[in-house]
Design a protein around this motif. Structure first.
Motif, PDB file in Angstrom:
ATOM      1  N   GLN A  22      18.072  41.562  18.606  1.00 20.64           N
ATOM      2  CA  GLN A  22      17.453  40.692  19.622  1.00 20.64           C
ATOM      3  C   GLN A  22      16.446  41.433  20.490  1.00 20.64           C
ATOM      4  N   GLU A  43      23.361  47.868  15.768  1.00 22.84           N
ATOM      5  CA  GLU A  43      24.412  48.010  16.789  1.00 22.84           C
ATOM      6  C   GLU A  43      25.555  47.024  16.558  1.00 22.84           C
ATOM      7  N   ASN A  44      25.252  45.811  16.147  1.00 24.58           N
ATOM      8  CA  ASN A  44      26.272  44.781  15.893  1.00 24.58           C
ATOM      9  C   ASN A  44      26.049  43.968  14.619  1.00 24.58           C
ATOM     10  N   LYS A  47      28.263  44.136  11.316  1.00 24.94           N
ATOM     11  CA  LYS A  47      29.719  44.076  11.478  1.00 24.94           C
ATOM     12  C   LYS A  47      30.267  42.838  10.769  1.00 24.94           C
ATOM     13  N   HIS A  80      27.022  49.952   9.294  1.00 23.71           N
ATOM     14  CA  HIS A  80      28.128  49.956  10.274  1.00 23.71           C
ATOM     15  C   HIS A  80      28.601  48.530  10.497  1.00 23.71           C
ATOM     16  N   TRP A  84      37.277  47.124   9.897  1.00 21.39           N
ATOM     17  CA  TRP A  84      37.523  47.461  11.308  1.00 21.39           C
ATOM     18  C   TRP A  84      38.469  46.426  11.881  1.00 21.39           C
ATOM     19  N   SER A  86      38.322  45.427  14.912  1.00 16.04           N
ATOM     20  CA  SER A  86      37.600  44.710  15.960  1.00 16.04           C
ATOM     21  C   SER A  86      36.409  43.970  15.364  1.00 16.04           C
ATOM     22  N   GLN A  87      35.868  43.021  16.129  1.00 13.31           N
ATOM     23  CA  GLN A  87      34.741  42.204  15.654  1.00 13.31           C
ATOM     24  C   GLN A  87      35.009  41.637  14.260  1.00 13.31           C
ATOM     25  N   ASN A 126      36.326  52.043  10.233  1.00 13.52           N
ATOM     26  CA  ASN A 126      36.021  52.406  11.612  1.00 13.52           C
ATOM     27  C   ASN A 126      37.289  52.340  12.464  1.00 13.52           C
ATOM     28  N   GLU A 127      37.561  53.409  13.203  1.00 11.64           N
ATOM     29  CA  GLU A 127      38.547  53.377  14.303  1.00 11.64           C
ATOM     30  C   GLU A 127      39.950  52.967  13.866  1.00 11.64           C
ATOM     31  N   GLN A 204      31.917  59.679  16.510  1.00  9.68           N
ATOM     32  CA  GLN A 204      31.128  58.761  17.355  1.00  9.68           C
ATOM     33  C   GLN A 204      30.550  59.508  18.556  1.00  9.68           C
ATOM     34  N   HIS A 206      31.306  59.443  21.969  1.00  9.12           N
ATOM     35  CA  HIS A 206      31.094  58.772  23.262  1.00  9.12           C
ATOM     36  C   HIS A 206      31.771  59.648  24.324  1.00  9.12           C
ATOM     37  N   GLU A 235      27.368  57.988  17.164  1.00  9.01           N
ATOM     38  CA  GLU A 235      27.187  57.038  18.282  1.00  9.01           C
ATOM     39  C   GLU A 235      27.083  57.794  19.605  1.00  9.01           C
ATOM     40  N   TRP A 265      23.525  56.171  20.653  1.00  6.76           N
ATOM     41  CA  TRP A 265      23.945  54.766  20.585  1.00  6.76           C
ATOM     42  C   TRP A 265      23.096  53.900  21.515  1.00  6.76           C
ATOM     43  N   TRP A 273      25.563  50.066  25.723  1.00  7.60           N
ATOM     44  CA  TRP A 273      26.762  49.233  25.874  1.00  7.60           C
ATOM     45  C   TRP A 273      27.513  49.585  27.157  1.00  7.60           C
TER      46      TRP A 273
HETATM   47  O1  G3I Z   1      25.516  38.067  21.268  1.00  7.90           O
HETATM   48  C1  G3I Z   1      26.481  37.546  22.175  1.00  7.90           C
HETATM   49  C2  G3I Z   1      25.847  36.554  23.101  1.00  7.90           C
HETATM   50  O2  G3I Z   1      25.384  35.472  22.349  1.00  7.90           O
HETATM   51  C3  G3I Z   1      26.891  36.121  24.130  1.00  7.90           C
HETATM   52  O3  G3I Z   1      26.300  35.258  25.048  1.00  7.90           O
HETATM   53  C4  G3I Z   1      27.459  37.318  24.866  1.00  7.90           C
HETATM   54  C5  G3I Z   1      28.549  36.952  25.847  1.00  7.90           C
HETATM   55  O4  G3I Z   1      29.575  37.888  25.880  1.00  7.90           O
HETATM   56  O5  G3I Z   1      28.016  38.193  23.913  1.00  7.90           O
HETATM   57  C6  G3I Z   1      27.074  38.693  22.978  1.00  7.90           C
HETATM   58  O6  G3I Z   1      27.730  39.521  22.073  1.00  7.90           O
HETATM   59  C7  G3I Z   1      28.080  40.800  22.548  1.00  7.90           C
HETATM   60  C8  G3I Z   1      27.444  41.844  21.646  1.00  7.90           C
HETATM   61  O7  G3I Z   1      27.860  43.131  22.026  1.00  7.90           O
HETATM   62  C9  G3I Z   1      25.917  41.805  21.687  1.00  7.90           C
HETATM   63  O8  G3I Z   1      25.448  42.154  22.938  1.00  7.90           O
HETATM   64  C10 G3I Z   1      29.578  40.942  22.512  1.00  7.90           C
HETATM   65  O9  G3I Z   1      30.170  40.063  23.479  1.00  7.90           O
HETATM   66  C11 G3I Z   1      29.982  42.355  22.814  1.00  7.90           C
HETATM   67  O10 G3I Z   1      31.393  42.492  22.591  1.00  7.90           O
HETATM   68  C12 G3I Z   1      29.255  43.301  21.892  1.00  7.90           C
HETATM   69  O11 G3I Z   1      29.604  44.614  22.255  1.00  7.90           O
HETATM   70  C13 G3I Z   1      29.418  45.591  21.246  1.00  7.90           C
HETATM   71  C14 G3I Z   1      30.723  46.313  20.977  1.00  7.90           C
HETATM   72  O12 G3I Z   1      30.506  47.344  20.035  1.00  7.90           O
HETATM   73  C15 G3I Z   1      31.761  45.356  20.439  1.00  7.90           C
HETATM   74  O13 G3I Z   1      32.883  46.025  19.934  1.00  7.90           O
HETATM   75  C16 G3I Z   1      28.363  46.583  21.734  1.00  7.90           C
HETATM   76  O14 G3I Z   1      27.087  45.921  21.809  1.00  7.90           O
HETATM   77  C17 G3I Z   1      28.271  47.747  20.770  1.00  7.90           C
HETATM   78  O15 G3I Z   1      27.450  48.751  21.344  1.00  7.90           O
HETATM   79  C18 G3I Z   1      29.645  48.331  20.545  1.00  7.90           C
HETATM   80  O16 G3I Z   1      29.541  49.393  19.606  1.00  7.90           O
HETATM   81  C19 G3I Z   1      30.751  50.078  19.301  1.00  7.90           C
HETATM   82  C20 G3I Z   1      30.674  50.484  17.836  1.00  7.90           C
HETATM   83  O17 G3I Z   1      30.421  49.374  17.021  1.00  7.90           O
HETATM   84  C21 G3I Z   1      31.957  51.200  17.416  1.00  7.90           C
HETATM   85  N1  G3I Z   1      32.275  52.314  18.290  1.00  7.90           N
HETATM   86  C22 G3I Z   1      32.277  51.995  19.735  1.00  7.90           C
HETATM   87  C23 G3I Z   1      30.972  51.350  20.146  1.00  7.90           C
HETATM   88  C24 G3I Z   1      30.919  51.092  21.645  1.00  7.90           C
HETATM   89  O18 G3I Z   1      31.913  50.177  22.016  1.00  7.90           O
END
Ligand code: G3I
Length: 303
Positions: A22, A43-44, A47, A80, A84, A86-87, A126-127, A204, A206, A235, A265, A273
């Motif tokens: 985006q 970044e996402n 997934k 990536h 996992w 998560s997600q 992952n993780e 990673q 962090h 990351e 990252w 993030w």
């Molecule tokens: O895109 C939606 C948006 O439509 C919505 O309005 C908004 C409301 O919450 O959420 C948006 O999605 C978010 C997404 O990032 C995009 O910004 C998710 O809620 C949010 O959970 C997500 O967070 C990501 C996170 O992983 C989720 O686990 C971070 O961007 C991303 O940097 C982070 O990356 C992880 C690696 O994959 C694995 N290692 C850890 C690292 C940091 O947490």
């Protein structure tokens, strides 16, 4: 050299960043990313929830946006991530047992077929390990399918795309003294001994006050490398953005020939993030180079 990736390439390494689809319309963002980095991680967008929102229906649109931007600008891509806790999309979160195991296999096969021959390295798993001192696996629906789920994921991935390097990726496995680090180390050693296909470990990295950089990081990198896998810093971010700590991390990677690349990252602090206030990255919110940037570039140029 005067950009990060060009400087890293002097020793055969890459320097990368995470990219968010985006933000590809933000020209400050894309011009920095295009200039400085040679390896891209979505970044996402690659997934599980992004790529298979409904069971059996893959959607590669945002993953492909990141992939195409990278390749059109001459960059390679890290994938990536395939398996996992998560997600996960809702349908997968609700699965258990053999139907979840099969869904994991189908997901790996579907995604790796789409990107076959195009991805430098995949974070296959992952993780998967628990935080704290247990040294055990993280409890998750995937873990509950049986302890062999990780090796099944790697064997599936090797068959699906033999050209991709296959990585295990985790956080808090940077400090050599931590139980979680030792647990992952023991798994990788076991995989190498038994011929389970694994090519790399992603640290990673962090770093923050609860999991600070420790000078034994170099020992961690060396120890994994000595098992016969590449190590990638996948990351990297450092809360507070210490230029000294950034240099230490880079120098520790440069000290080990099998440490093949570093990915931060996000591009600017405002892209992190962690939020802009963490000041964890190499460029400020206006896209200006920070002290940490100069220290990373100098370290790469002195290799
Ligand atoms: O895109 C939606 C948006 O439509 C919505 O309005 C908004 C409301 O919450 O959420 C948006 O999605 C978010 C997404 O990032 C995009 O910004 C998710 O809620 C949010 O959970 C997500 O967070 C990501 C996170 O992983 C989720 O686990 C971070 O961007 C991303 O940097 C982070 O990356 C992880 C690696 O994959 C694995 N290692 C850890 C690292 C940091 O947490």
């Amino acid at each position: 050299e005067n950009t990060l990736h060009a400087a890293a390439q002097q020793s055969g390494r890459y320097f990368g960043t995470a990219i968010a689809a985006q933000k590809l319309g933000d020209s400050t963002y894309t011009s920095i990313a295009n200039r400085e980095f040679g390896m891209i991680t979505a970044e996402n967008e690659m997934k599980i929830d992004a790529l298979q929102p409904n069971q059996g229906q893959f959607n590669f649109s945002n993953g492909d946006r990141v992939y195409n931007w990278a390749v059109q600008n001459g960059k390679r891509v890290r994938g990536h991530t395939l398996a996992w806790h998560s997600q996960q999309p809702e349908w997968m979160r609700n699965l258990r047992g053999s139907s979840l195991r099969q869904a994991m296999i189908n997901h790996i096969n579907g995604v790796m077929a789409h990107y076959k021959g195009k991805i430098y390295a995949w974070d296959v798993v992952n993780e998967a390990f628990a935080d704290g001192n247990s040294g055990g696996r993280r409890d998750s629906n995937l873990q509950q399918t049986g302890n062999d789920w990780i090796e099944v994921a790697f064997r599936t991935a090797r068959a699906a795309d033999p050209a991709a390097k296959l990585c295990y990726n985790d956080y808090n496995i940077d400090n050599w003294n931590w139980a979680k680090t030792q647990a992952v180390y023991n798994m990788v050693r076991d995989f190498k001994q038994r011929g389970v296909p694994i090519d790399c470990v992603g640290l990673q990295s962090h770093f923050n006050s609860n999991s600070p950089y420790n000078s034994n990081y170099r020992t961690t990198i060396q120890s994994f490398a000595a098992l016969g896998v590449d190590v990638q810093i996948t990351e990297l971010d450092i809360q507070g953005g210490s230029a000294t700590t950034y240099a230490n991390v880079v120098n520790d990677c440069l000290a080990v020939s099998r440490c093949t690349g570093i990915t931060v990252w996000g591009v600017r602090d405002s892209d992190s993030w962690l939020g802009a206030s963490a000041t964890a990255l190499l460029f400020d919110g206006n896209g200006n180079k920070k002290a940490a940037y100069n220290s990373v570039l100098n370290a790469l140029n002195s290799a």
